[in-house]
Structures are given as structure tokens and as C-alpha cells.
Design a protein around this motif. Sequence first.
Motif, PDB file in Angstrom:
ATOM      1  N   SER A   1      -1.361  48.537  22.962  1.00 10.53           N
ATOM      2  CA  SER A   1      -1.072  48.622  24.347  1.00 10.53           C
ATOM      3  C   SER A   1      -1.253  50.273  24.718  1.00 10.53           C
ATOM      4  O   SER A   1      -1.193  50.816  25.933  1.00 10.53           O
ATOM      5  CB  SER A   1       0.519  48.362  24.619  1.00 10.53           C
ATOM      6  OG  SER A   1       1.337  49.278  23.809  1.00 10.53           O
ATOM      7  N   LYS A   2      -1.325  50.999  23.674  1.00 11.98           N
ATOM      8  CA  LYS A   2      -1.579  52.376  23.923  1.00 11.98           C
ATOM      9  C   LYS A   2      -3.029  52.900  24.081  1.00 11.98           C
ATOM     10  O   LYS A   2      -3.576  53.861  24.879  1.00 11.98           O
ATOM     11  CB  LYS A   2      -1.083  53.292  22.723  1.00 11.98           C
ATOM     12  CG  LYS A   2       0.467  53.527  22.507  1.00 11.98           C
ATOM     13  CD  LYS A   2       0.739  54.322  21.325  1.00 11.98           C
ATOM     14  CE  LYS A   2       2.201  54.253  20.817  1.00 11.98           C
ATOM     15  NZ  LYS A   2       2.896  54.826  22.049  1.00 11.98           N
ATOM     16  N   ALA A   3      -3.917  51.841  24.144  1.00 13.92           N
ATOM     17  CA  ALA A   3      -5.337  51.937  24.425  1.00 13.92           C
ATOM     18  C   ALA A   3      -5.502  52.015  25.871  1.00 13.92           C
ATOM     19  O   ALA A   3      -4.872  51.314  26.854  1.00 13.92           O
ATOM     20  CB  ALA A   3      -6.225  51.002  23.757  1.00 13.92           C
TER      21      ALA A   3
ATOM     22  N   ASP B   1      -6.312  57.474  21.423  1.00 17.83           N
ATOM     23  CA  ASP B   1      -6.036  58.758  20.798  1.00 17.83           C
ATOM     24  C   ASP B   1      -5.423  58.636  19.453  1.00 17.83           C
ATOM     25  O   ASP B   1      -4.106  58.203  19.362  1.00 17.83           O
ATOM     26  CB  ASP B   1      -5.202  59.515  21.802  1.00 17.83           C
ATOM     27  CG  ASP B   1      -4.984  61.099  21.123  1.00 17.83           C
ATOM     28  OD1 ASP B   1      -5.324  61.167  19.929  1.00 17.83           O
ATOM     29  OD2 ASP B   1      -4.534  62.108  21.924  1.00 17.83           O
ATOM     30  N   LEU B   2      -6.165  58.763  18.362  1.00 15.04           N
ATOM     31  CA  LEU B   2      -5.704  58.286  17.123  1.00 15.04           C
ATOM     32  C   LEU B   2      -4.629  59.263  16.627  1.00 15.04           C
ATOM     33  O   LEU B   2      -3.647  58.994  15.941  1.00 15.04           O
ATOM     34  CB  LEU B   2      -6.900  58.449  16.016  1.00 15.04           C
ATOM     35  CG  LEU B   2      -7.670  57.199  16.058  1.00 15.04           C
ATOM     36  CD1 LEU B   2      -9.064  57.284  15.121  1.00 15.04           C
ATOM     37  CD2 LEU B   2      -7.172  55.928  16.149  1.00 15.04           C
TER      38      LEU B   2
ATOM     39  N   ASN C   1      -1.659  39.307  22.892  1.00 16.81           N
ATOM     40  CA  ASN C   1      -1.167  38.780  21.612  1.00 16.81           C
ATOM     41  C   ASN C   1      -2.477  39.031  20.403  1.00 16.81           C
ATOM     42  O   ASN C   1      -3.295  38.553  19.991  1.00 16.81           O
ATOM     43  CB  ASN C   1      -1.581  37.020  21.753  1.00 16.81           C
ATOM     44  CG  ASN C   1      -0.859  36.542  20.568  1.00 16.81           C
ATOM     45  OD1 ASN C   1      -0.317  36.884  19.724  1.00 16.81           O
ATOM     46  ND2 ASN C   1      -1.622  35.183  20.561  1.00 16.81           N
ATOM     47  N   VAL C   2      -2.519  40.686  20.486  1.00 14.47           N
ATOM     48  CA  VAL C   2      -3.613  40.875  19.354  1.00 14.47           C
ATOM     49  C   VAL C   2      -2.764  41.806  18.357  1.00 14.47           C
ATOM     50  O   VAL C   2      -1.883  42.322  18.443  1.00 14.47           O
ATOM     51  CB  VAL C   2      -4.676  41.842  20.228  1.00 14.47           C
ATOM     52  CG1 VAL C   2      -5.470  40.959  21.243  1.00 14.47           C
ATOM     53  CG2 VAL C   2      -4.024  42.992  20.718  1.00 14.47           C
ATOM     54  N   SER C   3      -3.668  42.021  17.152  1.00 12.53           N
ATOM     55  CA  SER C   3      -3.066  43.041  16.186  1.00 12.53           C
ATOM     56  C   SER C   3      -4.334  43.997  15.568  1.00 12.53           C
ATOM     57  O   SER C   3      -5.474  43.479  15.645  1.00 12.53           O
ATOM     58  CB  SER C   3      -2.857  42.228  15.017  1.00 12.53           C
ATOM     59  OG  SER C   3      -3.854  41.512  14.236  1.00 12.53           O
TER      60      SER C   3
END
Length: 335
Positions: free
Chosen positions: A80-82, A112-113, A275-277
Motif C-alpha cells: 500500500s506504500k507503493a 521508497d525502500l 490481496n497481495v504479498s
Amino acid sequence: SILHPFKDWNYALTVIHEQINDPQLPEGPIYVYLRGGVYEQYYRLRIKGGNCGTEKNRIIIQNYNQEKVRIMNGKQIDFSKAVLMSESTDAAKEISNSLIDPLARQRLMKLDLASIGITEIPELEDYGYEKTGEFRSMEVFFNGKGMQLARWPNEDSSDLCKITNSTYTDADTPFTLNYRDDSGRTSQWNQHLNNIYVGGYMGNDWAKVYHKVYDLDKKEKKVVSVGGTPYKPQKNQKIYFFNVFQEIDQPGEYYIDRPNKILYSYPPCLPGDQNVSMSISVGTTEMVDLNGAHDISIFGLDFDTCRNTIVKSYNINRVEIDSCSFSLGASNAIT
């Protein structure tokens, strides 16, 4: 106790070691339970002669009450941060518009890693046949599958890019090769050109190699490498370029801007899908080191996301690993 657990299992083994030689300790197994959840472990669990069980008191490390325990030598990514680049700032849109594929421009995501705690991102290195070092690249995983560093052509079997000529001295000297690019694909690359790699079965059909590009002359279609390669690149051998930002052109591809610690990706899901990992391998060591281990059982644990061998075992005696899973590793599951 279940209400006041130890912080990590290395410490649990230390406590057991302090008590296991007590002659008053009753005979029977000693259990180390891990509660259900995800454990991001960036260190190796060392189980060796000094912190093992005995024939009288075997140590059993296992999940508690059949709870699902996932141990990863990496970090989960909050997708969700992407940020969707096509709906961001004008500067972001300019970056996404540099991609060659029109649909990829609309689907490009930026993360942002550094903001999620990933601040050390190792450089890629030459690897492949006759490269005996321990280098294994940081990898990105999406819904349990490895993503692909952006590349062209997308398939090893493609005839789009072949060697047309080469200059070669020896295995330790940089080489030069000319390549076929009838469509002028490489002429469209205009960003992040200082960390491109070329790979493939350059010298024959059985020794695959990957080499950093020192200079890419897009007009002359010529590559100069940074290092050497074991066999002279041969005419008509198929090659490909990878770690090329503009070549994010299909779902599942990514590129890491290492200096700025930014992950760009074309995720294999629809925009807005929650619904992703997603995860990224971080740690560089094996996850479990069984050096001289004995009288140990590991049961019911899931290990994944590792840039090394997951379990390394040697000089062991009466060691049991059962009902565990091993996945998303860059080397062997158990050696």
C-alpha cells in the motif's frame, strides 16, 4: 512462559545450555515453541555443540499448537506504500513515460525502500559459469513468486539480439562484442545506463554468464565489458541485456535505483488490488547453521526469502528436520 516469551530463539538455546547439564534435570525432550506469525530474521540461528541437546534431553524447536510460523531472511513490503507513477507528480510521470511499453507506463509503481527500513542495497556483480564467489543478488518476490529484473529480450530463446562480432583476449580481460538489434531497441534507452548487464550463453551453449557493461555504444551496437568472460563470445550466440529501467515492459518486472534506494515495478496485479504479498531478500547468511549439531529436532516451520543456503549442516548427529517448508531461496534448501 507463554505470557513472557524470550525475544529470540538464540537466547532460548542459551538458557537451555545453562541448565541442560544439571544432573537434577529430568530426562525427556526440551521444547522451544515459536508462536504463529512472521519472523524477519537477519541473523543466522547457530546450533552447534555448545547449545545442543543430549541423548537424555533432546531439544525440539517447533511451532506452537500447529500455528503457522514463517521465518524469513528478508523483509515484508507493505504494497500500500507503493505509488502509482502515472497518477503522481509531473516529475514522476516524466519518469514513467520514459518506459518503452505504453501499458507499463500506466502501471509503473514506485516504492521508497529506505522508508521501510531497507538502506543497504548491494550492487550487482558478474556471475555465472566459473564465477565461484558467494554473490547472490537481492531479489523481490510477489505473491510467492520471484520477480524478474527488467530485460530485453524477455525470453532467452529470442532471436532479437545476437552477437555479430567480438574481440577477446583472455578470461581476465574485458571483452568487446557487437550485437544485432534490427529494431533499434537499445537506442531508446536513456536513463539509468550505468548499471546495465549483458547475459547469455555467449561462448557456447552450456556456459551461461552475466557481465556488467562498461560502455554501451547504441549507435554502433557495441558493448565493452567491465570484466572478463571464460570463453570468447561467438557469432550468432543469443544474448540479452538486463537491469535496464526502460525495459520494464511486462507484469512481474522490476528495477532498483540503487543510489536513491527506489524500487520500480510493474506488479502482476490490477491497480488497487490489496490481496497481495510482497517481500525482498535482505540477509546474506544462511538462516540456520548446524555446525556440529546433535540431538536437535526442527519441526513445523516455514523458511523463505533467503539470499543464501537456508539450512547449512555438517558434522551432525541425531538431527531431525521434519514438516518444514523451504522456498524463495537463492541457493540450496539444506546442505
